[in-house]
Write a protein that holds these residues in place. Structure first.
Motif, PDB file in Angstrom:
ATOM      1  N   SER A  15       8.381  16.781  -0.351  1.00  0.00           N
ATOM      2  CA  SER A  15       7.721  15.506  -0.586  1.00  0.00           C
ATOM      3  C   SER A  15       6.504  15.376   0.311  1.00  0.00           C
ATOM      4  O   SER A  15       6.307  16.156   1.259  1.00  0.00           O
ATOM      5  CB  SER A  15       8.688  14.351  -0.301  1.00  0.00           C
ATOM      6  OG  SER A  15       8.968  14.303   1.102  1.00  0.00           O
ATOM      7  N   SER A  16       5.681  14.399   0.040  1.00  0.00           N
ATOM      8  CA  SER A  16       4.497  14.176   0.869  1.00  0.00           C
ATOM      9  C   SER A  16       4.888  13.818   2.299  1.00  0.00           C
ATOM     10  O   SER A  16       4.219  14.229   3.257  1.00  0.00           O
ATOM     11  CB  SER A  16       3.608  13.092   0.259  1.00  0.00           C
ATOM     12  OG  SER A  16       4.325  11.880   0.063  1.00  0.00           O
ATOM     13  N   ASP A  43      -0.610  10.359  -6.180  1.00  0.00           N
ATOM     14  CA  ASP A  43      -1.646   9.946  -7.130  1.00  0.00           C
ATOM     15  C   ASP A  43      -1.076   9.253  -8.356  1.00  0.00           C
ATOM     16  O   ASP A  43      -1.763   9.072  -9.350  1.00  0.00           O
ATOM     17  CB  ASP A  43      -2.497  11.143  -7.555  1.00  0.00           C
ATOM     18  CG  ASP A  43      -1.682  12.238  -8.238  1.00  0.00           C
ATOM     19  OD1 ASP A  43      -0.466  12.030  -8.474  1.00  0.00           O
ATOM     20  OD2 ASP A  43      -2.254  13.298  -8.535  1.00  0.00           O
ATOM     21  N   GLY A  44       0.198   8.852  -8.283  1.00  0.00           N
ATOM     22  CA  GLY A  44       0.841   8.236  -9.439  1.00  0.00           C
ATOM     23  C   GLY A  44       1.931   9.103 -10.020  1.00  0.00           C
ATOM     24  O   GLY A  44       2.709   8.648 -10.855  1.00  0.00           O
ATOM     25  N   GLY A  45       2.013  10.351  -9.565  1.00  0.00           N
ATOM     26  CA  GLY A  45       3.056  11.247 -10.032  1.00  0.00           C
ATOM     27  C   GLY A  45       4.214  11.296  -9.056  1.00  0.00           C
ATOM     28  O   GLY A  45       4.527  10.317  -8.362  1.00  0.00           O
ATOM     29  N   GLU A  46       4.844  12.462  -8.995  1.00  0.00           N
ATOM     30  CA  GLU A  46       5.975  12.661  -8.106  1.00  0.00           C
ATOM     31  C   GLU A  46       5.594  12.298  -6.672  1.00  0.00           C
ATOM     32  O   GLU A  46       4.543  12.693  -6.173  1.00  0.00           O
ATOM     33  CB  GLU A  46       6.402  14.128  -8.170  1.00  0.00           C
ATOM     34  CG  GLU A  46       7.541  14.500  -7.263  1.00  0.00           C
ATOM     35  CD  GLU A  46       7.814  15.992  -7.274  1.00  0.00           C
ATOM     36  OE1 GLU A  46       8.412  16.490  -6.309  1.00  0.00           O
ATOM     37  OE2 GLU A  46       7.412  16.655  -8.256  1.00  0.00           O
ATOM     38  N   GLY A  47       6.430  11.517  -6.015  1.00  0.00           N
ATOM     39  CA  GLY A  47       6.156  11.106  -4.639  1.00  0.00           C
ATOM     40  C   GLY A  47       5.547   9.733  -4.499  1.00  0.00           C
ATOM     41  O   GLY A  47       5.370   9.241  -3.378  1.00  0.00           O
ATOM     42  N   THR A  48       5.225   9.077  -5.615  1.00  0.00           N
ATOM     43  CA  THR A  48       4.590   7.762  -5.544  1.00  0.00           C
ATOM     44  C   THR A  48       5.518   6.727  -4.926  1.00  0.00           C
ATOM     45  O   THR A  48       5.099   5.913  -4.100  1.00  0.00           O
ATOM     46  CB  THR A  48       4.139   7.311  -6.949  1.00  0.00           C
ATOM     47  OG1 THR A  48       3.163   8.239  -7.443  1.00  0.00           O
ATOM     48  CG2 THR A  48       3.534   5.915  -6.909  1.00  0.00           C
ATOM     49  N   VAL A  49       6.786   6.745  -5.316  1.00  0.00           N
ATOM     50  CA  VAL A  49       7.748   5.795  -4.745  1.00  0.00           C
ATOM     51  C   VAL A  49       7.825   5.978  -3.230  1.00  0.00           C
ATOM     52  O   VAL A  49       7.717   5.014  -2.463  1.00  0.00           O
ATOM     53  CB  VAL A  49       9.138   5.969  -5.382  1.00  0.00           C
ATOM     54  CG1 VAL A  49      10.194   5.221  -4.575  1.00  0.00           C
ATOM     55  CG2 VAL A  49       9.133   5.457  -6.818  1.00  0.00           C
TER      56      VAL A  49
END
Length: 381
Positions: A15-16, A43-49
């Protein structure tokens, strides 16, 4: 020395937040006294939450929903109770990563609609929906079916929402759409600017990565076009050529057509909530990165977005990546000083993703050693 660490996720590997912490740990091996500020990005994809909860607080929620092929799974969404805010990733319930093999004809966004329904049950007043990483080209019909919209064929039979059925939709009944949606502020987090149709649209640009074969592109495009005509007639809104309408296999088009949504860059949203520019302005160095960097990365992905902010304040930017694809010599023009791969030799993709966190930490350590060498030689940045 003040360093801002603001990477995107390394998809399928870390994850970020984990990426940022690994960079911090690697740098600290050489410069334990450096002051580091971690700002996980997306950017709105995986990891946004995860990225949004990291900057505003909140907790992860789980819901049992349908995956793109209708199988029951547990999916997460973010809940910031003090703000009455829900954060939903399309990828969490309707993502390509959930499938062993893509199936664009059957894949549906129904599970994403179920996530939003649970968020509404919690009384949220604001929703952020990230559109990245979807497995679908169903134009969001599954999402809206989960929220009460019904789609019928020419014989009046109820249709199962899916990418392969779009061209068969003859009537759209929105009378059952959940009325709570009218009282909720909805922001779409997406950096995609493609229209719904045409050579730069949802099918021709994103269809192949979702499993559409070259010989099937025209058929899917025709189905998308027929559905769009019917929805335009129902709503009186024509967003077929609106930038972003092609996002997530046409999901953007239906969101713009059926709801009153605000559209924004996922990166810009997280950057604003995390006061990223103020943190960068006070920094001496910015470190970012993502799993793979190619020429597309130079046109709006997280590292370039970060670099453009840093460039306004003349702060150097280093980007780590798992893989460099193509000639990225133009990266310096975007504000990225250097792109550094984290791999250490020939390695399979599977092994690289499994070892990614350790590889990134060691790469950050090597970078810090080079920086120290420059300092010892009196090199000025």
């Amino acid at each position: 020395m003040n360093v801002v660490i603001a990477p995107d996720s390394f998809k399928g590997s870390m994850s970020s937040r984990e990426a940022a912490e690994r960079v911090r740990a690697g740098v600290a091996r050489v410069f334990p006294v450096w002051e580091t500020t971690v700002v996980p990005m997306a950017d709105g994809g995986e990891g946004t939450v995860e990225a949004i909860l990291a900057v505003i607080g909140g907790r992860r929620m789980t819901a049992r929903v349908k995956d793109p092929l209708g199988r029951s799974i547990e999916a997460e969404w973010g809940y910031c109770e003090k703000r009455g805010l829900a954060v939903i990733e399309t990828a969490a319930a309707s993502g390509l990563a959930l499938l062993k093999e893509p199936d664009p004809a059957r894949a549906s966004t129904y599970g994403t609609g179920q996530l939003l329904k649970q968020a509404l049950d919690h009384g949220v007043r604001e929703v952020v929906i990230g559109l990245g990483g979807s497995a679908t080209v169903d134009a969001g019909t599954g999402f809206f079916a989960a929220l009460g919209v019904r789609f019928y064929d020419g014989q009046g039979e109820l249709l199962e929402p899916a990418g392969g059925n779009l061209g068969e939709i003859d009537r759209i009944d929105g009378s059952g759409l959940d009325p709570r949606l009218q009282k909720v502020r909805i922001t779409i987090a997406s950096d995609v600017t493609h229209p719904l149709l045409g050579p730069e649209g949802a099918i021709h640009v994103f269809g192949p990565q979702k499993g559409i074969q070259a010989e099937e592109l025209d058929r899917f495009e025709e189905g998308m076009g027929r559905f769009a005509e019917r929805l335009v007639r129902v709503t009186g809104r024509d967003h077929r050529w609106t930038p972003g309408s092609g996002a997530a296999g046409g999901f953007g088009f239906s969101l713009l057509s059926l709801l009153n949504v605000e559209w924004g860059s996922g990166l810009d949203l997280i950057a604003a909530w995390g006061h990223l520019e103020e943190k960068i302005r006070q920094a001496d160095l910015v470190i970012t990165g993502e799993g793979r960097m190619d020429r597309q990365s130079l046109y709006g992905k997280v590292p370039v977005g970060i670099a453009r902010i840093a460039a306004r304040h003349e702060i150097p930017v280093v980007a780590f990546t798992g893989q460099i694809q193509g000639d990225l010599t133009e990266a310096e023009e975007t504000g990225i000083s250097v792109i550094l791969p984290i791999t250490e030799g020939p390695i399979s993709l599977e092994d690289a993703m499994r070892q990614g966190p350790d590889l990134l930490e060691r790469a950050a350590c090597r970078f810090a050693q080079v920086w120290r060498l420059g300092e010892s030689r009196g090199v000025k940045r």
